[in-house]
Write an enzyme that holds these catalytic residues in place. Structure first.
Site, PDB file in Angstrom:
ATOM      1  N   CYS A 223       8.985  -5.883 -15.070  1.00 53.62           N
ATOM      2  CA  CYS A 223       8.398  -6.980 -15.843  1.00 53.62           C
ATOM      3  C   CYS A 223       8.447  -6.762 -17.348  1.00 53.62           C
ATOM      4  O   CYS A 223       8.202  -7.693 -18.112  1.00 53.62           O
ATOM      5  CB  CYS A 223       6.945  -7.194 -15.406  1.00 53.62           C
ATOM      6  SG  CYS A 223       6.762  -7.645 -13.658  1.00 53.62           S
ATOM      7  N   HIS A 302       8.488   5.079 -22.154  1.00 53.48           N
ATOM      8  CA  HIS A 302       8.969   5.305 -20.781  1.00 53.48           C
ATOM      9  C   HIS A 302       8.389   6.626 -20.276  1.00 53.48           C
ATOM     10  O   HIS A 302       8.650   7.686 -20.836  1.00 53.48           O
ATOM     11  CB  HIS A 302      10.495   5.362 -20.780  1.00 53.48           C
ATOM     12  CG  HIS A 302      11.115   5.091 -19.441  1.00 53.48           C
ATOM     13  ND1 HIS A 302      10.689   5.712 -18.275  1.00 53.48           N
ATOM     14  CD2 HIS A 302      12.117   4.253 -19.072  1.00 53.48           C
ATOM     15  CE1 HIS A 302      11.418   5.277 -17.262  1.00 53.48           C
ATOM     16  NE2 HIS A 302      12.283   4.387 -17.713  1.00 53.48           N
ATOM     17  N   HIS A 387      -2.847 -12.477 -32.786  1.00 51.78           N
ATOM     18  CA  HIS A 387      -2.728 -13.047 -31.439  1.00 51.78           C
ATOM     19  C   HIS A 387      -2.141 -12.002 -30.493  1.00 51.78           C
ATOM     20  O   HIS A 387      -1.276 -11.213 -30.888  1.00 51.78           O
ATOM     21  CB  HIS A 387      -1.835 -14.292 -31.448  1.00 51.78           C
ATOM     22  CG  HIS A 387      -2.255 -15.323 -32.460  1.00 51.78           C
ATOM     23  ND1 HIS A 387      -3.344 -16.137 -32.276  1.00 51.78           N
ATOM     24  CD2 HIS A 387      -1.732 -15.645 -33.669  1.00 51.78           C
ATOM     25  CE1 HIS A 387      -3.477 -16.936 -33.326  1.00 51.78           C
ATOM     26  NE2 HIS A 387      -2.506 -16.657 -34.186  1.00 51.78           N
ATOM     27  N   HIS A 391       1.094  -9.213 -20.922  1.00 52.64           N
ATOM     28  CA  HIS A 391       1.823  -9.612 -19.712  1.00 52.64           C
ATOM     29  C   HIS A 391       0.860 -10.039 -18.600  1.00 52.64           C
ATOM     30  O   HIS A 391      -0.052  -9.302 -18.227  1.00 52.64           O
ATOM     31  CB  HIS A 391       2.695  -8.456 -19.229  1.00 52.64           C
ATOM     32  CG  HIS A 391       3.234  -8.620 -17.845  1.00 52.64           C
ATOM     33  ND1 HIS A 391       3.934  -9.736 -17.441  1.00 52.64           N
ATOM     34  CD2 HIS A 391       3.161  -7.810 -16.752  1.00 52.64           C
ATOM     35  CE1 HIS A 391       4.267  -9.600 -16.172  1.00 52.64           C
ATOM     36  NE2 HIS A 391       3.810  -8.447 -15.738  1.00 52.64           N
ATOM     37  N   HIS A 420      -3.064 -18.320 -14.607  1.00 52.57           N
ATOM     38  CA  HIS A 420      -3.634 -19.393 -13.796  1.00 52.57           C
ATOM     39  C   HIS A 420      -2.648 -20.536 -13.593  1.00 52.57           C
ATOM     40  O   HIS A 420      -2.494 -21.051 -12.482  1.00 52.57           O
ATOM     41  CB  HIS A 420      -4.908 -19.914 -14.463  1.00 52.57           C
ATOM     42  CG  HIS A 420      -5.635 -20.947 -13.666  1.00 52.57           C
ATOM     43  ND1 HIS A 420      -5.345 -22.304 -13.739  1.00 52.57           N
ATOM     44  CD2 HIS A 420      -6.644 -20.829 -12.756  1.00 52.57           C
ATOM     45  CE1 HIS A 420      -6.154 -22.965 -12.931  1.00 52.57           C
ATOM     46  NE2 HIS A 420      -6.937 -22.095 -12.312  1.00 52.57           N
ATOM     47  N   ASN A 424       2.441 -14.921 -12.241  1.00 47.42           N
ATOM     48  CA  ASN A 424       3.196 -13.834 -12.852  1.00 47.42           C
ATOM     49  C   ASN A 424       4.680 -14.198 -12.804  1.00 47.42           C
ATOM     50  O   ASN A 424       5.315 -14.123 -11.754  1.00 47.42           O
ATOM     51  CB  ASN A 424       2.934 -12.528 -12.084  1.00 47.42           C
ATOM     52  CG  ASN A 424       3.679 -11.338 -12.679  1.00 47.42           C
ATOM     53  OD1 ASN A 424       4.507 -11.494 -13.567  1.00 47.42           O
ATOM     54  ND2 ASN A 424       3.388 -10.159 -12.175  1.00 47.42           N
TER      55      ASN A 424
END
Length: 506
Positions: A223, A302, A387, A391, A420, A424
């Site tokens: 993702c 990572h 802002h 994710h 909502h 995802n």
């Protein structure tokens, strides 16, 4: 209490403006000295320059060379001209009950299904996870899985990805008025679905991109691959002059659905939905005026060298030979550790001096007094970032980052609302969140926005953008028909309760 707040504000002001505060008395001192100079002093200074003319010339030559070298080698600015998020057609909307029914139909149609081994509580487990996930009743499913009976085929998977990518790109090209043949760099990322020819080749073929395009196809990166794609495009734009880079981020649900009984693999079925985004980047100086944002920083972390990090999100076969993505019990700890390493790198790049100083002091104190100080100082990122686009991996992901970063509900509103409304959508979720902030009219010139994404491997990647103007939503924004209904308030047990929330920034 009020006194301590004022002291803290004074401390931040003094440290943040320390050099400016020192510059004023220094300037006054030099001005006073200059006012006392006589004509005789100036003559002596001129004579000194003449006597050391060679030294002066060499000094100015070195300064000039340094300026030229800086101008030539400094990173070229990367502009985000515009982006587009795919909005599926209305007939693909799936309620919670429809999702559960689709899972039932998929399992029923599975040729490897052993009816005697069916666990009747599995669907109840899915329903509970679904109702507490933070997803609403208007998310989107792929055509193949919405059909009855479902089509979990390679052809259906290709159909889903083509619809998403082509839909996002058509919208982007329409809004930017850019000819596809002007694109010099193409980066496509899709973790689970990587057919041959590649998805990047599909884009080249569909939109007839030029033959010398620098094309890349990223797979299996989870993702957080959307920020990886942006980082790769940024590096390429430093090499190739006066061109556009096109980034496409998506994921495939049709092929990624799990039809077995392993509950650690069933969770992902409840979260992922159809979505994708196309982003147009440019290094052309002339594009600054019409661009929305300038890329300030990208930071990639990572932790895959650690075995727990590497194995906490893994695609594998279950006991019955069915493929799915397994989420281990270590995922929360791994995610927390990776996020901390990422923000430790990002912090010095964006935080004001006052926060850097406090972090350094507590860091050194912890090194010297390990037993007495348990935690590092958590910087206030709201002093540097306006802002946040966290994710939308799930309700728990947003909760943890909200707590660890000391954010307010409004700071994570875009993430919760995206989860909502769209679920995802993997690597593209951060772009639906950015579109939400724009649709609310909150993005002002000079604002900084932080996109932070987590992914398998395990990875945490960040991108920070600076708004070049008061940004308005682009045409055909995915929020234009529903923004007035958000944010919604969810109770602790389900996502069914939708009560409008009002605040001063809506």
């Amino acid at each position: 209490m009020r006194w301590s707040v004022n002291v803290k504000l004074l401390y931040r002001y003094v440290l943040t403006n320390f050099f400016n505060l020192c510059l004023f008395p220094l300037t006054a001192f030099l001005a006073g000295k200059a006012s006392k100079l006589t004509a005789n002093d100036l003559y002596h200074f001129y004579s000194l320059l003449q006597q050391n003319l060679v030294t002066v010339i060499i000094l100015f030559a070195l300064i000039g060379f340094g300026l030229v070298l800086y101008i030539v080698t400094r990173p070229k600015p990367v502009y985000l001209v515009d982006y587009a998020c795919y909005l599926p057609p209305p007939h693909l909307k799936v309620s919670i009950s429809k999702v559960i029914d689709a899972f039932y139909q998929i399992r029923k149609a599975d040729p490897l299904r052993n009816v005697a081994c069916d666990d009747p509580s599995s669907l109840d487990f899915l329903r509970k996870i679904q109702e507490r996930s933070g997803l609403g009743n208007e998310t989107y499913g792929p055509e193949g899985l919405v059909d009855v009976p479902p089509r979990k085929t390679f052809a259906a998977a290709r159909e889903e990805t083509e619809q998403v990518i082509n839909g996002a790109l058509e919208n982007l090209f329409k809004n930017t008025k850019v000819n596809p043949r002007e694109i010099g760099i193409l980066v496509v990322n899709s973790s689970m679905f990587n057919p041959t020819p590649s998805l990047s080749a599909m884009v080249v073929n569909t939109f007839k991109l030029r033959s010398n395009i620098k094309s890349f196809n990223l797979g299996g990166m989870g993702c957080s691959a959307g920020v990886i794609a942006i980082d790769l495009a940024k590096d390429l734009l430093q090499i190739h002059k006066n061109t556009y880079a096109l980034v496409v981020s998506t994921e495939n649900i049709t092929q990624g659905i799990y039809s077995g009984e392993n509950r650690s693999m069933m969770v992902s079925n409840c979260l992922f939905r159809v979505g994708g985004a196309a982003i147009l980047l440019s290094n052309k100086p002339g594009d600054r005026r019409r661009s929305k944002y300038k890329l300030a920083h990208t930071v990639r972390t990572h932790t895959g060298a650690d075995d727990k990090s590497f194995g906490c999100v893994k695609q594998e076969e279950d006991e019955s030979g069915k493929t799915g993505v397994c989420l281990s019990k270590d995922i929360t700890n791994v995610a927390g550790t990776t996020v901390k390493k990422n923000i430790t790198t990002l912090g010095p790049l964006v935080l004001p001096l006052s926060e850097k100083f406090l972090f350094f002091v507590t860091f050194m104190a912890k090194k010297l007094m390990k037993d007495k100080i348990k935690n590092y100082y958590v910087p206030d990122f709201k002093l540097a970032i306006d802002h946040f686009c966290i994710h939308a991996g799930g309700r728990a992901v947003i909760d943890v980052l909200e707590k660890n970063l000391g954010l307010l509900p409004i700071d994570v509103e875009a993430s919760r609302s995206t989860l909502h409304r769209f679920g995802n959508t993997s690597s593209s979720s951060i772009w639906y969140e950015l579109a939400y902030i724009e649709a609310k009219g909150r993005m002002e010139k000079g604002n900084k926005v932080w996109q932070i994404a987590l992914g398998s491997g395990f990875k945490c990647n960040s991108a920070v953008w600076v708004a070049l103007r008061n940004v308005k939503p682009s045409a055909n924004s995915p929020w234009e028909d529903c923004i007035d209904r958000y944010p919604v308030e969810l109770d602790s047990d389900s996502s069914k309760l939708e009560t409008p929330v009002t605040n001063g920034r809506s």
